[in-house]
Design a protein around this motif. Structure first.
Motif, PDB file in Angstrom:
ATOM      1  N   ILE A 276       0.890  -1.322  -0.186  1.00 31.01           N
ATOM      2  CA  ILE A 276      -0.089   0.060   0.001  1.00 31.01           C
ATOM      3  C   ILE A 276       0.884   1.164  -0.089  1.00 31.01           C
ATOM      4  CG2 ILE A 276      -1.595   1.339   1.521  1.00 31.01           C
ATOM      5  CD1 ILE A 276      -2.662  -1.417   2.494  1.00 31.01           C
ATOM      6  N   ASP A 277       0.244   2.303  -0.820  1.00 36.11           N
ATOM      7  CA  ASP A 277       1.580   3.518  -1.001  1.00 36.11           C
ATOM      8  C   ASP A 277       1.412   4.185   0.169  1.00 36.11           C
ATOM      9  OD1 ASP A 277       2.056   2.720  -3.764  1.00 36.11           O
ATOM     10  OD2 ASP A 277       0.530   3.866  -4.401  1.00 36.11           O
ATOM     11  N   VAL A 278       0.139   4.403   0.809  1.00 32.51           N
ATOM     12  CA  VAL A 278       0.100   5.304   2.043  1.00 32.51           C
ATOM     13  C   VAL A 278      -1.128   4.471   2.814  1.00 32.51           C
ATOM     14  CG1 VAL A 278      -0.537   7.439   3.219  1.00 32.51           C
ATOM     15  CG2 VAL A 278       0.505   7.314   0.994  1.00 32.51           C
ATOM     16  N   PHE A 279      -0.713   4.116   4.031  1.00 28.39           N
ATOM     17  CA  PHE A 279      -1.701   3.361   4.793  1.00 28.39           C
ATOM     18  C   PHE A 279      -1.886   4.386   6.098  1.00 28.39           C
ATOM     19  CE2 PHE A 279      -2.946  -0.138   7.923  1.00 28.39           C
ATOM     20  CZ  PHE A 279      -3.952  -0.682   7.035  1.00 28.39           C
ATOM     21  N   ALA A 280      -2.929   4.647   6.425  1.00 30.92           N
ATOM     22  CA  ALA A 280      -3.195   5.673   7.225  1.00 30.92           C
ATOM     23  C   ALA A 280      -4.073   5.391   8.371  1.00 30.92           C
ATOM     24  CB  ALA A 280      -3.740   7.069   6.800  1.00 30.92           C
ATOM     25  N   LEU A 281      -3.726   5.756   9.761  1.00 30.28           N
ATOM     26  CA  LEU A 281      -4.838   5.439  10.749  1.00 30.28           C
ATOM     27  C   LEU A 281      -5.176   6.716  11.330  1.00 30.28           C
ATOM     28  CD1 LEU A 281      -5.609   3.536  13.318  1.00 30.28           C
ATOM     29  CD2 LEU A 281      -3.073   3.850  14.059  1.00 30.28           C
ATOM     30  N   GLY A 282      -6.522   6.680  11.370  1.00 31.29           N
ATOM     31  CA  GLY A 282      -7.228   8.001  12.197  1.00 31.29           C
ATOM     32  C   GLY A 282      -7.376   8.044  13.742  1.00 31.29           C
ATOM     33  N   PRO A 283      -7.992   9.150  14.069  1.00 29.52           N
ATOM     34  CA  PRO A 283      -8.068   9.243  15.488  1.00 29.52           C
ATOM     35  C   PRO A 283      -8.999   8.317  16.102  1.00 29.52           C
ATOM     36  CG  PRO A 283      -8.914  11.115  14.260  1.00 29.52           C
ATOM     37  CD  PRO A 283      -8.090  10.436  13.452  1.00 29.52           C
TER      38      PRO A 283
ATOM     39  N   ILE B 115      -4.403   4.654   0.755  1.00 27.63           N
ATOM     40  CA  ILE B 115      -4.469   5.675  -0.356  1.00 27.63           C
ATOM     41  C   ILE B 115      -3.416   5.132  -1.533  1.00 27.63           C
ATOM     42  CG2 ILE B 115      -3.818   7.989  -0.955  1.00 27.63           C
ATOM     43  CD1 ILE B 115      -4.631   7.188   2.433  1.00 27.63           C
ATOM     44  N   GLU B 116      -3.786   4.729  -2.700  1.00 24.56           N
ATOM     45  CA  GLU B 116      -2.782   4.364  -3.738  1.00 24.56           C
ATOM     46  C   GLU B 116      -2.576   5.905  -4.546  1.00 24.56           C
ATOM     47  OE1 GLU B 116      -1.355   1.589  -4.672  1.00 24.56           O
ATOM     48  OE2 GLU B 116      -1.578   1.538  -2.631  1.00 24.56           O
ATOM     49  N   CYS B 117      -1.315   5.971  -4.576  1.00 27.18           N
ATOM     50  CA  CYS B 117      -0.835   7.301  -5.444  1.00 27.18           C
ATOM     51  C   CYS B 117      -0.497   6.852  -6.722  1.00 27.18           C
ATOM     52  CB  CYS B 117       0.413   7.549  -4.801  1.00 27.18           C
ATOM     53  SG  CYS B 117       0.329   8.221  -2.867  1.00 27.18           S
TER      54      CYS B 117
ATOM     55  N   ALA C 264      -0.523   5.695 -17.102  1.00 29.72           N
ATOM     56  CA  ALA C 264       0.170   4.519 -17.549  1.00 29.72           C
ATOM     57  C   ALA C 264       0.414   3.612 -16.153  1.00 29.72           C
ATOM     58  CB  ALA C 264       1.648   4.424 -18.043  1.00 29.72           C
ATOM     59  N   ASP C 265       0.736   4.321 -15.058  1.00 24.77           N
ATOM     60  CA  ASP C 265       0.768   3.698 -13.750  1.00 24.77           C
ATOM     61  C   ASP C 265      -0.558   3.357 -13.000  1.00 24.77           C
ATOM     62  OD1 ASP C 265       1.618   3.277 -11.046  1.00 24.77           O
ATOM     63  OD2 ASP C 265       1.685   5.335 -10.321  1.00 24.77           O
ATOM     64  N   TYR C 266      -1.503   4.238 -13.545  1.00 22.81           N
ATOM     65  CA  TYR C 266      -2.923   3.682 -13.093  1.00 22.81           C
ATOM     66  C   TYR C 266      -3.344   2.598 -13.964  1.00 22.81           C
ATOM     67  CZ  TYR C 266      -7.991   3.233 -12.861  1.00 22.81           C
ATOM     68  OH  TYR C 266      -9.358   2.727 -12.653  1.00 22.81           O
TER      69      TYR C 266
ATOM     70  N   LYS D  86      -4.160  -4.621  -8.950  1.00 21.69           N
ATOM     71  CA  LYS D  86      -4.695  -5.390  -7.745  1.00 21.69           C
ATOM     72  C   LYS D  86      -5.245  -4.598  -6.687  1.00 21.69           C
ATOM     73  CE  LYS D  86      -0.062  -5.854  -6.737  1.00 21.69           C
ATOM     74  NZ  LYS D  86       1.094  -5.903  -5.967  1.00 21.69           N
ATOM     75  N   TRP D  87      -5.604  -3.209  -7.252  1.00 21.56           N
ATOM     76  CA  TRP D  87      -6.419  -2.346  -6.348  1.00 21.56           C
ATOM     77  C   TRP D  87      -7.419  -2.990  -5.567  1.00 21.56           C
ATOM     78  CZ3 TRP D  87     -11.169  -0.041  -6.406  1.00 21.56           C
ATOM     79  CH2 TRP D  87     -11.827  -0.099  -7.520  1.00 21.56           C
ATOM     80  N   HIS D  88      -8.309  -3.765  -6.244  1.00 19.90           N
ATOM     81  CA  HIS D  88      -9.533  -4.402  -5.606  1.00 19.90           C
ATOM     82  C   HIS D  88      -8.996  -5.075  -4.415  1.00 19.90           C
ATOM     83  CE1 HIS D  88     -11.470  -3.178  -9.410  1.00 19.90           C
ATOM     84  NE2 HIS D  88     -12.477  -3.315  -8.689  1.00 19.90           N
TER      85      HIS D  88
END
Length: 158
Positions: free
Chosen positions: A39-46, A53-55, A60-62, A67-69
């Motif tokens: 995972i590009d960004v894995f965020a933990l909220g309050p 979040i996939e960047c 072409a990158d998209y 594998k995004w599913h």
């Protein structure tokens, strides 16, 4: 990511992480929940919520991301992060959208919420904490991290 040239996706990830911090989220870049997924960004909220979040830095990158599913089962909300020039109409409307650059970001569309099962949330929280602590320790004392990381393939045998 000190003292190196950042790739376009890493620049987007930095802006996303900075923006999420303003919303009291902490994040790990290039998080691996299970073998085969990164995972590009894995965020933990309050509130204990997890966002993926996939960047994507280009069309072409998209297009190459098949594998995004598979990431959907590892988060409460899923987002794409792209720059302002990216053709965002390519992205599925049922996912979140963040417009980012290397300095900040803006959440344009909130991804729908699908709550994780409690057992998976607990496992992810533990892995998030351990990975973050291991990275911090490696940054603080890089010569010792290989010796003390039981998952390291270069760890000396005893």
């Amino acid at each position: 990511m000190q003292d190196q040239t950042l790739q376009p996706g890493q620049i987007l990830a930095r802006g996303v992480a900075r923006h999420l911090r303003q919303h009291d989220f902490v994040s790990i870049e290039e998080f691996v929940p299970v073998r085969g997924l990164r995972i590009d960004v894995f965020a933990l909220g309050p509130g204990g919520e997890f966002w993926v979040i996939e960047c994507k830095s280009s069309r072409a990158d998209y297009a190459a991301d098949s594998k995004w599913h598979g990431y959907l089962e590892w988060c409460d909300r899923y987002f794409w992060a792209v720059d302002a020039a990216f053709p965002s109409e390519l992205l599925p409307a049922e996912t979140g959208l963040i417009i980012a650059d290397g300095f900040d970001a803006e959440i344009v569309r909130m991804g729908p919420e699908t709550r994780l099962a409690p057992a998976r949330r607990k496992k992810l929280l533990q892995k998030f904490a351990r990975d973050a602590a291991r990275r911090l320790q490696g940054w603080r004392d890089p010569g010792v991290s290989v010796l003390s990381d039981p998952s390291s393939p270069s760890r000396p045998s005893r």
